[in-house]
Design a protein around this motif. Structure first.
Motif, PDB file in Angstrom:
ATOM      1  N   ILE A 103       0.833  -1.209   0.000  1.00 50.67           N
ATOM      2  CA  ILE A 103       0.000   0.000   0.000  1.00 50.67           C
ATOM      3  C   ILE A 103       0.865   1.254   0.000  1.00 50.67           C
ATOM      4  CG2 ILE A 103      -1.614   1.331   1.409  1.00 50.67           C
ATOM      5  CD1 ILE A 103      -2.887  -1.374   2.133  1.00 50.67           C
ATOM      6  N   LEU A 144       2.006   1.901  -3.357  1.00 46.34           N
ATOM      7  CA  LEU A 144       0.931   2.419  -4.204  1.00 46.34           C
ATOM      8  C   LEU A 144       0.694   3.902  -3.981  1.00 46.34           C
ATOM      9  CD1 LEU A 144      -1.772  -0.331  -3.773  1.00 46.34           C
ATOM     10  CD2 LEU A 144      -0.708   0.373  -5.914  1.00 46.34           C
ATOM     11  N   HIS A 145       0.662   4.260  -2.679  1.00 50.84           N
ATOM     12  CA  HIS A 145       0.317   5.643  -2.345  1.00 50.84           C
ATOM     13  C   HIS A 145       1.371   6.622  -2.807  1.00 50.84           C
ATOM     14  CE1 HIS A 145      -3.025   5.284   0.770  1.00 50.84           C
ATOM     15  NE2 HIS A 145      -3.085   4.301  -0.093  1.00 50.84           N
ATOM     16  N   LYS A 162       3.126   6.456  -5.398  1.00 46.11           N
ATOM     17  CA  LYS A 162       3.318   6.467  -6.843  1.00 46.11           C
ATOM     18  C   LYS A 162       3.421   7.909  -7.325  1.00 46.11           C
ATOM     19  CE  LYS A 162       1.075   2.667  -9.185  1.00 46.11           C
ATOM     20  NZ  LYS A 162      -0.262   2.286  -9.618  1.00 46.11           N
ATOM     21  N   LEU A 171      -7.754   4.309  -6.188  1.00 46.67           N
ATOM     22  CA  LEU A 171      -6.309   4.380  -6.414  1.00 46.67           C
ATOM     23  C   LEU A 171      -5.563   4.074  -5.118  1.00 46.67           C
ATOM     24  CD1 LEU A 171      -6.020   7.522  -8.703  1.00 46.67           C
ATOM     25  CD2 LEU A 171      -6.043   5.118  -9.366  1.00 46.67           C
ATOM     26  N   PHE A 172      -6.088   4.592  -3.994  1.00 49.22           N
ATOM     27  CA  PHE A 172      -5.474   4.292  -2.696  1.00 49.22           C
ATOM     28  C   PHE A 172      -5.528   2.795  -2.414  1.00 49.22           C
ATOM     29  CE2 PHE A 172      -6.569   8.765  -1.060  1.00 49.22           C
ATOM     30  CZ  PHE A 172      -5.310   9.218  -1.389  1.00 49.22           C
TER      31      PHE A 172
END
Lengths: 195, 268
Positions: free
Chosen positions: A8, A11-12, A14, B137-138
């Motif tokens: 996560i 992802l955040h 990015k 997206l999170f």
């Protein structure tokens, strides 16, 4: 869950996501964005001009200039810091909201920092051009064609670097503390912060 | 009166309560056990929750009522993983939220919970579409897929024509629809709605209530809604009353029909 947490985090953080968040914030507050940009630009331009412009060798004169540089830097720094502080505290509510949507603290912090760094960099670039122009125009009055000699421009890249760094640091440091506080704040409190 | 006491007791045993036979287990999305919350304000401490026990079943629509200061909002925030209780535990889909650290709470908020606020709280800098895409997206949904899903869900809430509008260009009702779409985007386990119709006019409020109920039935997502609105009660499966930081009463809507009409007569 730890494994997933790493996933996560990745992802955040990015770049696209951080970038789009920062850009949309800048766009929303266009008026203030431009104002801050101009303040930073003016600050950098003035600094660069003073660094490159020919100053007489008289110690009294040099002292006078030094004082002026310091004072003007303090004034513009205070202005930029204040604007950045305001622009972060004004969006506590928004920060609370995106934290409710699952944003990590680090996402909040980094997107604000990226936003202010972009603002600072844009202002610095504008300011550097303005400063160099100013230096050529005013310099040519005192030394004439001397402004086109290598001696006049000795160490100019360092000076440009210094001006850019000052512009970048002004906005980024100005935003860092309030952004950190907002990112750590529990979402409920952040949302209550500003109505 | 005796009837309501009976329903409260029954509520502690979900299978009994639903009138189902005991072999048929009812799933709980939220389980609160002895939840206490104490706020410190200087030297004073205020007890907002004084030991709340509640089971909220999967897929139900539950309304929470109570005067201000009843602990309603605090209970809400605890269930939503927005604050940690001082004591007791809250399980959401069998995860004890008191055990989670800040990052894991963010994960929970992202995947398990959808929030709908009284004041919409749409991110001003973003379009309706971006607002709905953001939580996905999170959660790690690939951007293209997130966008497709956001378009679908915005069409579902009736905003297919306004995907690229910013909050400034949307009415209150439309903003609340965006908020509903955003809350449902990650297919959460729970939707938490905090007085979602309080800022809306009567008719828009009714539309929003109807939409929330439809989404609740369609997607089988548990909805927990705090409200003062009696129309909201009509579509609820169960209603929970809070007072002084406790659950005063928890009853099926059918069983409180009389109470509601009486409340209306009394002008509450």
């Amino acid at each position: 869950m730890t494994q997933e947490m790493w996933e996560i985090k990745r992802l955040h953080l990015k770049p696209e996501l951080v970038w789009s968040m920062a850009m949309s914030s800048l766009r929303l507050r266009m008026g203030r964005t431009l104002l801050t940009l101009l303040t930073v630009a003016a600050c950098c331009a003035f600094l660069l001009f003073l660094l490159t412009a020919p100053i007489s060798d008289d110690p009294a004169d040099r002292q006078m200039w030094g004082l002026m540089i310091t004072l003007s830097l303090i004034v513009s720094a205070a202005g930029v810091l204040n604007t950045m502080l305001m622009s972060v505290t004004q969006r506590y509510r928004e920060i609370g909201t995106i934290k409710c949507l699952g944003a990590l603290d680090s996402f909040v912090l980094i997107s604000v920092l990226v936003e202010s760094a972009m603002l600072g960099l844009a202002g610095a670039i504008l300011g550097i051009f303005a400063g160099l122009l100013l230096s050529v125009v005013i310099g040519s009055i005192s030394v004439g064609l001397g402004v086109f000699t290598a001696a006049y421009w000795s160490g100019v890249f360092w000076k440009i670097g210094a001006a850019a760094l000052v512009g970048l640091c002004l906005t980024t440091f100005g935003a860092a503390l309030p952004a950190y506080i907002a990112a750590k704040m529990p979402p409920v409190e952040a949302m209550r912060g500003e109505k | 009166m005796s009837h309501s006491a009976q329903t409260t007791d029954a509520a502690t045993n979900p299978a009994d309560y639903w009138g189902a036979d005991l072999s048929q287990q009812v799933d709980c999305t939220v389980m609160a056990r002895g939840v206490k919350m104490v706020y410190r304000m200087g030297s004073e401490s205020i007890q907002a929750l004084a030991g709340v026990d509640a089971d909220i079943f999967t897929g139900e629509y539950i309304s929470i009522m109570g005067p201000s200061g009843s602990g309603k909002t605090t209970f809400f925030n605890v269930v939503g993983g927005l604050i940690k209780p001082s004591e007791g535990s809250v399980y959401i889909d069998e995860i004890d939220i008191a055990q989670l650290d800040a990052g894991e709470l963010a994960w929970l908020r992202c995947r398990k919970i959808g929030y709908i606020f009284q004041s919409y709280n749409i991110v001003k800098a973003m379009t309706a579409l971006e607002n709905v895409t953001l939580p996905m997206l999170f959660a790690g949904v690939p951007p293209d897929e997130a966008q497709d899903r956001a378009v679908d869900i915005l069409k579902r809430v009736g905003l297919g024509e306004r995907l690229l509008h910013t909050p400034k260009e949307l009415s209150g009702g439309q903003q609340q629809r965006v908020a509903i779409a955003r809350a449902f985007a990650n297919q959460p386990a729970i939707i938490l709605a905090d007085e979602p119709t309080a800022n809306l006019d009567l008719r828009t409020g009714e539309e929003i209530i109807a939409l929330m109920k439809e989404m609740n039935t369609e997607r089988g997502v548990t909805v927990i809604c705090s409200t003062h609105d009696h129309k909201m009660l009509d579509i609820s499966d169960r209603i929970m009353w809070m007072q002084d930081g406790r659950v005063k009463k928890l009853a099926r809507r059918e069983d409180v029909e009389i109470t509601i009409s009486k409340m209306k007569e009394e002008g509450h």
